[in-house]
Design an enzyme around this catalytic site. Sequence first.
Site, PDB file in Angstrom:
ATOM      1  CG  HIS A 181      16.601  53.103  69.122  1.00  0.00           C
ATOM      2  ND1 HIS A 181      15.630  52.195  69.471  1.00  0.00           N
ATOM      3  CD2 HIS A 181      15.962  54.288  68.917  1.00  0.00           C
ATOM      4  CE1 HIS A 181      14.444  52.793  69.479  1.00  0.00           C
ATOM      5  NE2 HIS A 181      14.619  54.062  69.156  1.00  0.00           N
ATOM      6  CG  ASP A 244      14.513  56.555  66.010  1.00  0.00           C
ATOM      7  OD1 ASP A 244      15.711  56.255  65.857  1.00  0.00           O
ATOM      8  OD2 ASP A 244      13.617  55.712  66.238  1.00  0.00           O
ATOM      9  CD  GLU A 245      11.102  55.682  69.437  1.00  0.00           C
ATOM     10  OE1 GLU A 245       9.876  55.637  69.629  1.00  0.00           O
ATOM     11  OE2 GLU A 245      11.816  54.667  69.345  1.00  0.00           O
ATOM     12  CG  ASN A 246      18.588  60.982  72.849  1.00  0.00           C
ATOM     13  OD1 ASN A 246      18.539  60.486  73.978  1.00  0.00           O
ATOM     14  ND2 ASN A 246      19.417  61.957  72.534  1.00  0.00           N
ATOM     15  CD  GLU A 303      13.052  61.753  66.604  1.00  0.00           C
ATOM     16  OE1 GLU A 303      12.405  61.015  67.361  1.00  0.00           O
ATOM     17  OE2 GLU A 303      13.184  61.490  65.373  1.00  0.00           O
TER      18      GLU A 303
END
Length: 625
Positions: A181, A244-246, A303
């Site tokens: 992000h 998050d979201e890597n 995460e």
Amino acid sequence: MPLPVQAEWQPGYYRFATAPLGALRRQVTGPAGSTDESYHLRVTAAGASLTAVSALGLQRGIATFRQVLERQPRGWRAQYCDIRDWPRFKWRGLLIDAARHFLPVAVIKRNLDGMAAVKLNVLHWHLSDDQGFRVESRLFPRLNQASTDGLFYTRAQVREVLAYAAARGIRVVPEFDMPSHTTSWIVAYPRLASVDSAYAPYTLWRTTNVAIDPTRRSTYAFVDSLLTEMTALFPDPYFHTGGDENDGRQWRRTPRIVAFMRAHKQVKADGVTPDKHLLQLYFSQKVDSLVRRHGKIMIGWDEILGPGLPHDVVVQSWRGAKAMAQTVQQGHPALLSAGYYLDLNYSAATYYTADPHAGVPDSLRTRVLGGEAAMWGEYADSVVYDSRVWPRAAAVAERLWSPAAATQDVPDMYRRLAAVSDELEGLGLRHRRTPAILLRQMAAPYPAALPALQTLAAVVEPVKEYKRNFQGFKYTTETLYNRLVDAAPAESDVARRFGATVDSLMAAQPVLTSLVPTVAPMPLTPVARGQLARLQKQVQQWQQASAALTPLFVVAPNLGEYAPLATQLATVATLCQQRLAQLASGQPVLPAWQTEAKLQLDAAQKPAGQAELAIVKAARRLAGL
């Protein structure tokens, strides 16, 4: 919510001759810096008193006092009450995403007013993402220029928000998400990139899978300098660094980073395959050491969890009960956001029944700090933001304040939620006014159709979850949120009440089909006749609205995408009318009719313009399907 669970109510009212809050006697019996939010509110014929051990307790008590007040033609009155109240969880937050869509200070302030009214006490301010970096940086000024719209908060504006929040007993925890992000960071400072690619400002909403390079010392020098600047601006002891979201794809595709991972044994069990989670854990530990050096406690999303992460690091869960259990079992404080994502457009009841303790062993529940409602900003700009947060966020607020047993009475929650919604509107929130304005603008080419458009919008909801990404409309940072899907409520009160009336009516009636002709129809009770009449009036209104919208669709081409919903509304209304006539006359349901009804209701469930009819499920129940 208006009626705290720990309350005893007495009949009667106390009338105020002066301004009601001025008539309230306040007593502080503890240190001003105490975080104890308990209070004792008592209203009798002799007057009103509020006792608390801290200033925070006074603020919470005043919020409740506002909810027991009634405006009368000659002043105010408050119901007699004796309330001893306190929160179940000490962390009750709302995540406001100002990174994807910049939200002016006025929007933040009025949402802080809403938070204070329902006793939320933490603003989680999401301030950077792929689309923008929203806080003035004097060390790295290109960060602000890399935003897709160039908008950001000055230091003075940040301090203004902090002071406004503090005056309402609300802490502000900033979030600067990393290592993913961070497209806006890399646009501004390409040296942070994991791959040798040039990036333009990111104008879409889907996750980019772009991440900064965790193997270079220069990356941590940059992060350290940024933290030096931002931690000095935000006084709260907690600092959110995302995480998050890597998915690690950029790391696995860069030979230099792969070599680093293998050299540091960040590989899977086969000893060869790079393990992106181990590299992310390495990054999280390094960032935590920097945050700690600046005197803060780090918070991150699920995460970041892994071996070696210091036990005081707070883990916020967007993945649910299993992740929460893992967090507390590994010794970390935990926050729950899974189940509280307001942007998924679920009902208030859905959020109300989610609980931070779900799945957490009793012996470890003290590690659960609380939870946060989350309103991510992909599909909510400053115009419609309030309507996507309120009043449903108040259901989360009660869940985090009140005992777990409060969830047993969902219908009463909705009754009180309606009162809270009125209060919030009075405080200046625009969750009702703005949708009404949008509908008037849409109907401007043919104003006579406005009542019909309002009727349609009242039974339409945005599609749930992330389906809006995949239904033929390309959203970018330039998209205006002024369509019917944006004016429609996240949860239709009209559809909910219709469904409740259907359920009540059907519960009192036997299911009659032509296969059991010997069963005599049960005569309708007076209550059932009243319910039947209300439903018949409602479906007739839907039929009339569907017909009245046809001229508007002709003269307002931008509304044409919603013509299928009007047609579907007419279909559903006709089916409901037929079934109600059967109930009124005691006729059995013919299987052939049910088969045809199912086909038509299946078709009516299909979305149009990223919106869908919210009454179809109730119509299915009415049809016995």
